[in-house]
Design a protein around this motif. Structure first.
Motif, PDB file in Angstrom:
ATOM      1  N   PRO A  44       0.736  -1.173  -0.003  1.00 50.48           N
ATOM      2  CA  PRO A  44       0.014   0.139   0.122  1.00 50.48           C
ATOM      3  C   PRO A  44       0.698   1.266  -0.233  1.00 50.48           C
ATOM      4  O   PRO A  44       0.291   2.218  -0.618  1.00 50.48           O
ATOM      5  N   SER A  45       1.990   1.354   0.728  1.00 58.13           N
ATOM      6  CA  SER A  45       2.956   2.467   0.603  1.00 58.13           C
ATOM      7  C   SER A  45       4.423   2.075   0.372  1.00 58.13           C
ATOM      8  O   SER A  45       4.854   0.970   0.501  1.00 58.13           O
ATOM      9  N   LYS A  46       4.831   3.030  -0.006  1.00 61.05           N
ATOM     10  CA  LYS A  46       6.536   3.010  -0.502  1.00 61.05           C
ATOM     11  C   LYS A  46       7.146   3.792   0.281  1.00 61.05           C
ATOM     12  O   LYS A  46       6.980   4.981   0.485  1.00 61.05           O
ATOM     13  N   PRO A  47       8.199   3.323   0.993  1.00 64.20           N
ATOM     14  CA  PRO A  47       8.616   3.902   2.170  1.00 64.20           C
ATOM     15  C   PRO A  47       9.732   4.769   1.624  1.00 64.20           C
ATOM     16  O   PRO A  47      10.372   4.439   0.615  1.00 64.20           O
ATOM     17  N   ASP A  48       9.923   6.095   2.191  1.00 66.06           N
ATOM     18  CA  ASP A  48      10.947   7.032   1.625  1.00 66.06           C
ATOM     19  C   ASP A  48      11.900   7.045   2.823  1.00 66.06           C
ATOM     20  O   ASP A  48      11.945   7.564   3.771  1.00 66.06           O
ATOM     21  N   LEU A  49      13.157   6.424   2.328  1.00 64.50           N
ATOM     22  CA  LEU A  49      14.432   6.474   3.113  1.00 64.50           C
ATOM     23  C   LEU A  49      15.498   7.454   2.881  1.00 64.50           C
ATOM     24  O   LEU A  49      16.332   7.644   3.257  1.00 64.50           O
ATOM     25  N   SER A  50      15.114   8.748   1.951  1.00 63.98           N
ATOM     26  CA  SER A  50      15.785   9.675   2.013  1.00 63.98           C
ATOM     27  C   SER A  50      16.547  10.427   3.123  1.00 63.98           C
ATOM     28  O   SER A  50      17.790  10.692   3.056  1.00 63.98           O
ATOM     29  N   ASN A  51      15.776  10.334   4.206  1.00 63.22           N
ATOM     30  CA  ASN A  51      16.351  11.055   5.528  1.00 63.22           C
ATOM     31  C   ASN A  51      16.347   9.915   6.468  1.00 63.22           C
ATOM     32  O   ASN A  51      16.381  10.308   7.730  1.00 63.22           O
ATOM     33  N   TRP A  52      16.568   8.833   6.248  1.00 62.68           N
ATOM     34  CA  TRP A  52      16.684   7.506   7.108  1.00 62.68           C
ATOM     35  C   TRP A  52      17.819   7.563   8.102  1.00 62.68           C
ATOM     36  O   TRP A  52      17.617   7.636   9.077  1.00 62.68           O
ATOM     37  N   ASP A  53      18.923   8.037   7.797  1.00 61.82           N
ATOM     38  CA  ASP A  53      20.133   8.273   8.469  1.00 61.82           C
ATOM     39  C   ASP A  53      19.818   9.186   9.697  1.00 61.82           C
ATOM     40  O   ASP A  53      20.768   9.485  10.616  1.00 61.82           O
ATOM     41  N   ALA A  54      19.070  10.252   9.231  1.00 60.18           N
ATOM     42  CA  ALA A  54      18.856  11.356  10.166  1.00 60.18           C
ATOM     43  C   ALA A  54      18.398  10.997  11.666  1.00 60.18           C
ATOM     44  O   ALA A  54      18.207  11.662  12.619  1.00 60.18           O
ATOM     45  N   HIS A  55      17.627   9.806  11.741  1.00 55.79           N
ATOM     46  CA  HIS A  55      16.701   9.251  12.617  1.00 55.79           C
ATOM     47  C   HIS A  55      17.629   8.543  13.769  1.00 55.79           C
ATOM     48  O   HIS A  55      18.379   7.759  13.186  1.00 55.79           O
ATOM     49  N   ASP A  56      17.445   8.905  15.087  1.00 60.74           N
ATOM     50  CA  ASP A  56      17.989   7.726  15.943  1.00 60.74           C
ATOM     51  C   ASP A  56      16.927   6.752  16.292  1.00 60.74           C
ATOM     52  O   ASP A  56      17.464   5.869  17.004  1.00 60.74           O
ATOM     53  N   LEU A  69      14.812  -1.624  10.970  1.00 63.55           N
ATOM     54  CA  LEU A  69      14.706  -0.871  12.227  1.00 63.55           C
ATOM     55  C   LEU A  69      16.075   0.023  12.099  1.00 63.55           C
ATOM     56  O   LEU A  69      17.011  -0.380  11.774  1.00 63.55           O
ATOM     57  N   ARG A  70      16.059   1.166  12.687  1.00 69.18           N
ATOM     58  CA  ARG A  70      17.276   1.967  12.943  1.00 69.18           C
ATOM     59  C   ARG A  70      17.208   2.667  14.401  1.00 69.18           C
ATOM     60  O   ARG A  70      16.167   3.156  15.044  1.00 69.18           O
ATOM     61  N   ILE A  71      18.184   2.197  15.148  1.00 68.88           N
ATOM     62  CA  ILE A  71      18.352   2.334  16.589  1.00 68.88           C
ATOM     63  C   ILE A  71      19.666   2.859  16.918  1.00 68.88           C
ATOM     64  O   ILE A  71      20.839   2.381  16.257  1.00 68.88           O
ATOM     65  N   ALA A  72      20.106   3.986  17.311  1.00 67.61           N
ATOM     66  CA  ALA A  72      21.353   4.536  17.961  1.00 67.61           C
ATOM     67  C   ALA A  72      22.424   4.492  16.539  1.00 67.61           C
ATOM     68  O   ALA A  72      23.578   4.069  16.756  1.00 67.61           O
TER      69      ALA A  72
END
Length: 303
Positions: A44-56, A69-72
């Motif tokens: 149903p949705s296509k994830p946008d990972l363009s700013n993925w690395d900016a998130h903790d 998952l992105r953690i730390a």
């Protein structure tokens, strides 16, 4: 008419068919062209990972029990399954459930993966054809007794964890936690373990619940920012899979701020209607903001 239930019940109790099933379940899926015919509908949705690395802290539901998952500052992949079918390999095809929706991300679209978590050996969680296609630089962390299903695929950094055991991987502490389930892949290998994973890194804590029936074994753990919990395949398999209401109760045991429901709407594994698990969860929660992803391809950007 063939009674497949009687045939499978017969096979489960005899050594030779289980040995055959074990062998057929170790393929890499390289020559199964029939699996790629009639691709399932897009997510149903296509994830946008363009700013993925900016998130903790962030998550994408790719489908079934596969979550990015992105953690730390580290990227993890839970129980990676990207195949159109899961099950035993029969030459040109896979004998097993067919995917109802495509994965939200292709393997080639994933960011660099630091850790792969494998909770147990069931075909819809440990998919050797998918693992064979993933980069081999990732650290693989599994429940006990799964190494032989992974090591021949090219991964060199594999650790098995029993309940309560922990391992440090970069900025993360990963601990195996108990679940109420079972681990055999073909009934011939009852020694295989099964678990959930608690992941702590930086200021954040996540519980990947994998497959479990209702239990109170997570009471007393530290509160988590995100609980990733299965809500499907409970009818008639409630002894192994929680209902949506039970999953929500276990999220409360964890003091979970947010809930990411998984294990529904991807493979037809049980009798409940496809739409029922999410409808029941939203009704039971009374707080749709706590349920952070509601369909395949959804994203949670927590920090």
């Amino acid at each position: 008419m063939i009674n497949w239930r009687k045939i499978t019940d017969y096979a489960k109790r005899r050594e030779w068919p289980l040995k055959v099933a074990d062998r057929l379940g170790r393929g890499r899926g390289r020559l199964r062209p029939l699996d790629r015919i009639f691709a399932p509908p897009r997510a149903p949705s296509k994830p946008d990972l363009s700013n993925w690395d900016a998130h903790d802290l962030a998550a994408v539901w790719i489908g079934h029990a596969t979550v990015l998952l992105r953690i730390a500052g580290m990227n993890l992949l839970t129980d990676p399954v990207f195949s159109n079918r899961v099950g035993l390999g029969f030459g040109v095809m896979t004998g097993g459930p067919r995917r109802q929706v495509q994965p939200a991300l292709k393997i080639t679209e994933l960011p660099s993966i630091d850790v792969i978590l494998i909770s147990h050996a069931h075909f819809d969680h440990l998919d050797r054809p998918s693992l064979a296609r993933l980069p081999k630089t990732a650290k693989v962390v599994t429940a006990v007794g799964l190494r032989d299903l992974v090591s021949d695929l090219g991964f060199s950094n594999i650790s098995e964890l029993a309940w309560g055991e922990s391992i440090a991987v970069g900025s993360l502490d990963i601990t195996a936690r108990p679940v109420k389930h079972w681990g055999a892949r073909t009934f011939y290998d009852m020694h295989r373990g099964y678990c959930s994973f608690e992941i702590a890194g930086g200021a954040h804590r996540v519980l990947y619940g994998a497959d479990t029936a209702f239990h109170e074994l997570w009471k007393g753990l530290k509160p988590v920012d995100l609980a990733i919990l299965g809500i499907g395949a409970y009818d008639p398999y409630i002894a192994a899979h929680a209902t949506p209401e039970q999953a929500l109760a276990m999220a409360d045991h964890l003091g979970a701020r947010h809930v990411l429901p998984i294990h529904h709407s991807t493979f037809r594994l049980s009798h409940e209607p496809t739409h029922e698990p999410m409808e029941r969860l939203l009704l039971a929660s009374g707080d749709s903001q706590r349920i952070v992803i509601k369909s395949i391809g959804g994203m949670f950007l927590g920090a």
